[in-house]
Design a protein around this motif. Structure first.
Motif, PDB file in Angstrom:
ATOM      1  N   UNK A  43     -34.129   3.674  29.750  1.00 29.61           N
ATOM      2  CA  UNK A  43     -33.178   2.664  30.195  1.00 29.61           C
ATOM      3  C   UNK A  43     -33.922   1.506  30.865  1.00 29.61           C
ATOM      4  N   UNK A  44     -33.700   0.316  30.354  1.00 29.74           N
ATOM      5  CA  UNK A  44     -34.217  -0.913  30.949  1.00 29.74           C
ATOM      6  C   UNK A  44     -33.085  -1.561  31.735  1.00 29.74           C
ATOM      7  N   UNK A  45     -33.270  -1.703  33.055  1.00 32.56           N
ATOM      8  CA  UNK A  45     -32.289  -2.400  33.893  1.00 32.56           C
ATOM      9  C   UNK A  45     -32.903  -3.723  34.323  1.00 32.56           C
ATOM     10  N   UNK A  46     -32.484  -4.803  33.680  1.00 31.81           N
ATOM     11  CA  UNK A  46     -32.980  -6.137  33.987  1.00 31.81           C
ATOM     12  C   UNK A  46     -31.824  -7.056  34.360  1.00 31.81           C
ATOM     13  N   UNK A  47     -32.145  -8.267  34.777  1.00 31.55           N
ATOM     14  CA  UNK A  47     -31.122  -9.142  35.339  1.00 31.55           C
ATOM     15  C   UNK A  47     -30.236  -9.798  34.289  1.00 31.55           C
ATOM     16  N   UNK A  48     -30.786 -10.065  33.109  1.00 28.48           N
ATOM     17  CA  UNK A  48     -29.984 -10.732  32.078  1.00 28.48           C
ATOM     18  C   UNK A  48     -29.471  -9.760  31.032  1.00 28.48           C
ATOM     19  N   UNK A  49     -30.293  -8.797  30.642  1.00 27.07           N
ATOM     20  CA  UNK A  49     -29.918  -7.818  29.615  1.00 27.07           C
ATOM     21  C   UNK A  49     -30.465  -6.457  30.007  1.00 27.07           C
ATOM     22  N   UNK A  88     -59.469  -9.473  35.337  1.00 25.93           N
ATOM     23  CA  UNK A  88     -60.303  -9.406  34.136  1.00 25.93           C
ATOM     24  C   UNK A  88     -59.838  -8.354  33.122  1.00 25.93           C
ATOM     25  N   UNK A  89     -58.597  -8.412  32.691  1.00 24.24           N
ATOM     26  CA  UNK A  89     -58.140  -7.468  31.661  1.00 24.24           C
ATOM     27  C   UNK A  89     -58.721  -7.814  30.294  1.00 24.24           C
ATOM     28  N   UNK A  90     -58.760  -6.814  29.403  1.00 23.52           N
ATOM     29  CA  UNK A  90     -59.167  -7.067  28.021  1.00 23.52           C
ATOM     30  C   UNK A  90     -58.027  -7.689  27.221  1.00 23.52           C
ATOM     31  N   UNK A  91     -56.816  -7.238  27.529  1.00 16.88           N
ATOM     32  CA  UNK A  91     -55.655  -7.674  26.765  1.00 16.88           C
ATOM     33  C   UNK A  91     -54.512  -7.994  27.715  1.00 16.88           C
ATOM     34  N   UNK A  92     -53.778  -9.055  27.406  1.00 17.21           N
ATOM     35  CA  UNK A  92     -52.628  -9.461  28.207  1.00 17.21           C
ATOM     36  C   UNK A  92     -51.395  -9.479  27.320  1.00 17.21           C
ATOM     37  N   UNK A  93     -50.380  -8.729  27.718  1.00 17.35           N
ATOM     38  CA  UNK A  93     -49.104  -8.715  27.012  1.00 17.35           C
ATOM     39  C   UNK A  93     -48.121  -9.568  27.804  1.00 17.35           C
ATOM     40  N   UNK A  94     -47.507 -10.528  27.152  1.00 16.62           N
ATOM     41  CA  UNK A  94     -46.543 -11.409  27.796  1.00 16.62           C
ATOM     42  C   UNK A  94     -45.163 -11.152  27.205  1.00 16.62           C
ATOM     43  N   UNK A  95     -44.238 -10.720  28.053  1.00 16.17           N
ATOM     44  CA  UNK A  95     -42.898 -10.387  27.588  1.00 16.17           C
ATOM     45  C   UNK A  95     -41.838 -11.088  28.410  1.00 16.17           C
ATOM     46  N   UNK A  96     -40.577 -10.836  28.066  1.00 21.56           N
ATOM     47  CA  UNK A  96     -39.455 -11.431  28.772  1.00 21.56           C
ATOM     48  C   UNK A  96     -38.870 -12.609  28.016  1.00 21.56           C
ATOM     49  N   UNK A  97     -37.695 -13.089  28.442  1.00 23.63           N
ATOM     50  CA  UNK A  97     -36.979 -14.152  27.726  1.00 23.63           C
ATOM     51  C   UNK A  97     -37.776 -15.437  27.535  1.00 23.63           C
ATOM     52  N   UNK A  98     -38.615 -15.815  28.500  1.00 23.17           N
ATOM     53  CA  UNK A  98     -39.380 -17.053  28.351  1.00 23.17           C
ATOM     54  C   UNK A  98     -40.391 -16.954  27.215  1.00 23.17           C
ATOM     55  N   UNK A 106     -46.080  -5.271  20.866  1.00 19.47           N
ATOM     56  CA  UNK A 106     -45.551  -4.652  19.661  1.00 19.47           C
ATOM     57  C   UNK A 106     -44.090  -4.253  19.783  1.00 19.47           C
ATOM     58  N   UNK A 107     -43.573  -4.204  21.011  1.00 17.71           N
ATOM     59  CA  UNK A 107     -42.201  -3.740  21.207  1.00 17.71           C
ATOM     60  C   UNK A 107     -41.237  -4.863  21.584  1.00 17.71           C
ATOM     61  N   UNK A 108     -41.769  -6.046  21.912  1.00 16.93           N
ATOM     62  CA  UNK A 108     -40.897  -7.174  22.208  1.00 16.93           C
ATOM     63  C   UNK A 108     -39.920  -6.873  23.323  1.00 16.93           C
ATOM     64  N   UNK A 109     -38.647  -7.186  23.073  1.00 18.37           N
ATOM     65  CA  UNK A 109     -37.614  -7.016  24.088  1.00 18.37           C
ATOM     66  C   UNK A 109     -37.327  -5.549  24.403  1.00 18.37           C
ATOM     67  N   UNK A 110     -37.795  -4.633  23.568  1.00 21.54           N
ATOM     68  CA  UNK A 110     -37.531  -3.206  23.794  1.00 21.54           C
ATOM     69  C   UNK A 110     -38.636  -2.513  24.571  1.00 21.54           C
ATOM     70  N   UNK A 144     -41.695 -12.548  32.082  1.00 20.53           N
ATOM     71  CA  UNK A 144     -41.227 -13.831  32.610  1.00 20.53           C
ATOM     72  C   UNK A 144     -39.783 -14.057  32.203  1.00 20.53           C
ATOM     73  N   UNK A 145     -38.903 -14.128  33.189  1.00 17.24           N
ATOM     74  CA  UNK A 145     -37.490 -14.343  32.923  1.00 17.24           C
ATOM     75  C   UNK A 145     -36.829 -14.985  34.125  1.00 17.24           C
ATOM     76  N   UNK A 146     -35.759 -14.363  34.620  1.00 13.46           N
ATOM     77  CA  UNK A 146     -35.116 -14.851  35.841  1.00 13.46           C
ATOM     78  C   UNK A 146     -36.104 -14.811  37.004  1.00 13.46           C
ATOM     79  N   UNK A 147     -36.949 -13.779  37.000  1.00 11.54           N
ATOM     80  CA  UNK A 147     -38.049 -13.669  37.954  1.00 11.54           C
ATOM     81  C   UNK A 147     -39.322 -13.349  37.199  1.00 11.54           C
ATOM     82  N   UNK A 148     -40.389 -13.071  37.923  1.00 18.81           N
ATOM     83  CA  UNK A 148     -41.680 -12.739  37.327  1.00 18.81           C
ATOM     84  C   UNK A 148     -42.086 -11.335  37.744  1.00 18.81           C
TER      85      UNK A 148
END
Length: 416
Positions: A95-101, A349-359, A392-396, A228-232
């Motif tokens: 279960x994902x409990x977020x502010x918009x969805x 100094x991460x090797x990989x950065x995953x950026x998700x959220x509505x923005x 790889x999972x996007x919004x999910x 990145x969405x309503x908050x960070x």
């Protein structure tokens, strides 16, 4: 939140008691980390004797946790037997409990998604309303996929903080549209209603669990996730392990100061000139309203219905129409975000950065502007290289990771 009871009165085992042997938990963890693995590889990596490993594999097979998946390539002798997780052993809910969805997913014990559903978090989506929806949907899935109760392994929750993951309480989140989200014993309530183990963690943490899982065969050891969405929100894995602070710091990234004499924060006590005030949905909406009030021409005026307030949805709609003002506003927010991201890269100094959220998911402009800005401001670039991805999972990601959190706890060491 460990000892629950099944609907028929039987005690539901805590997650770690499903595999009582420490050796079996270790071998199952190694098998889970691979799509399939040979007995010889398990022997080499585990350090167990042949007889002990054989006994453990028989124990896991008898419990229905693993199965043989064929034979590997021969290296001169017999072709080795391959093992993999048995997908039908059980099912986990996330279960994902977020502010918009908010979103609910079900995965099998091999980590494969079976189904998912989402709900818009309107002013009517109080905790009790969301809990009712979640319970009803899980019961529908149990009936649809004919899942016996003993095969319901557990429910993981990735939520907006602040929260206490040990007691299962969402403590003091901000910016929900509906009232009532303070001090919500979400874990205990869902355990009581569903009669299965429930685990709670920060949504950014569960998202990085999902993305780490999808990269598990690629050798990525140091990963950063930013939502990145309503908050960070942010999470970090170092040497393949999720980092938890002394307290839940769900909103700390948004308080990073990028302009000391800048915009006041939207809530009392927030930092002046912090990243949250420049690189969130709130910031984009505030900037759009301000620019329109000064008379700036924009397609925004045509997509907003009479009496409506400017929202992020309107800005994105105008952006898709190549509106100059919308492009300017989103580019500016993305540039600020990239500066904050560069600060994180220079420290972690991460090797990989995953950026998700509505923005990140609503339009490519924000993602590419932010990542290019971050790269230009990263120390030791280009000798230090980092890979950026939307994942790889996007919004999910949060929901899938919450379900995987449950599977991870099958092999976790019990705390003293």
């Amino acid at each position: 939140m460990s000892n629950t009871h099944a609907q028929d009165g039987r005690t539901h085992l805590p997650l770690q008691d499903r595999i009582p042997s420490s050796k079996a938990r270790e071998i199952f963890r190694r098998i889970r980390q691979k799509h399939e693995i040979s007995k010889n590889d398990l022997l080499t990596k585990s350090g167990l004797t042949v007889s002990t490993l054989t006994r453990v594999l028989e124990e896991l097979s008898a419990a229905g946790l693993i199965e043989e998946s064929g034979f590997g390539a021969s290296t001169g002798g017999r072709r080795p037997i391959l093992y993999r997780t048995r997908a039908s052993y059980g099912y986990c809910f996330g279960l994902d409990i977020s502010r918009t969805t908010s979103r609910l997913a079900i995965v099998d014990s091999a980590g494969q998604k079976i189904d998912s559903i989402s709900w818009t978090m309107t002013e009517h989506m109080t905790p009790s309303a969301l809990i009712d929806y979640v319970v009803e949907q899980i019961q529908l899935w149990i009936a649809k996929y004919r899942i016996p109760h003993e095969q319901c392994i557990g429910l993981g929750i990735g939520a907006v903080g602040t929260l206490d993951r040990f007691t299962g309480i969402i403590e003091n989140p901000q910016w929900f549209y509906a009232p009532g989200w303070n001090d919500v014993p979400i874990g205990a309530e869902l355990e009581h209603r569903l009669r299965i183990p429930v685990l709670l963690d920060n949504g950014a943490n569960t998202a990085i669990i999902a993305e780490s899982w999808s990269n598990r065969t690629k050798g990525v050891r140091h990963m950063l996730y930013v939502h990145a969405g309503v908050g960070l929100r942010s999470a970090m894995m170092a040497d393949g392990k999720l980092i938890h602070g002394a307290t839940d710091m769900e909103g700390s990234l948004g308080q990073m100061i990028i302009q000391a004499d800048g915009i006041p924060h939207r809530t009392p006590g927030g930092n002046y000139g912090c990243l949250d005030s420049y690189a969130t949905i709130y910031a984009i909406e505030r900037e759009a309203i301000s620019k329109l009030r000064t008379g700036r021409p924009s397609r925004l005026q045509s997509v907003i219905h009479l009496g409506e307030a400017v929202t992020f949805r309107h800005v994105i709609e105008a952006l898709h129409q190549q509106d100059t003002l919308a492009t300017e506003i989103v580019s500016q927010a993305a540039t600020y975000f990239g500066i904050g991201l560069a600060n994180l890269l220079n420290v972690l100094h991460p090797e990989k950065v995953i950026l998700g959220g509505p923005l990140m998911t609503s339009n490519d402009l924000f993602f590419y502007t932010a990542t290019q800005t971050a790269i230009r401001r990263t120390y030791h670039y280009p000798s230090y290289q980092v890979v950026f991805s939307k994942g790889n999972y996007g919004e999910e990601a949060i929901a899938i990771g919450a379900a995987l959190l449950v599977l991870d706890n099958l092999t976790s060491r019990q705390e003293a």
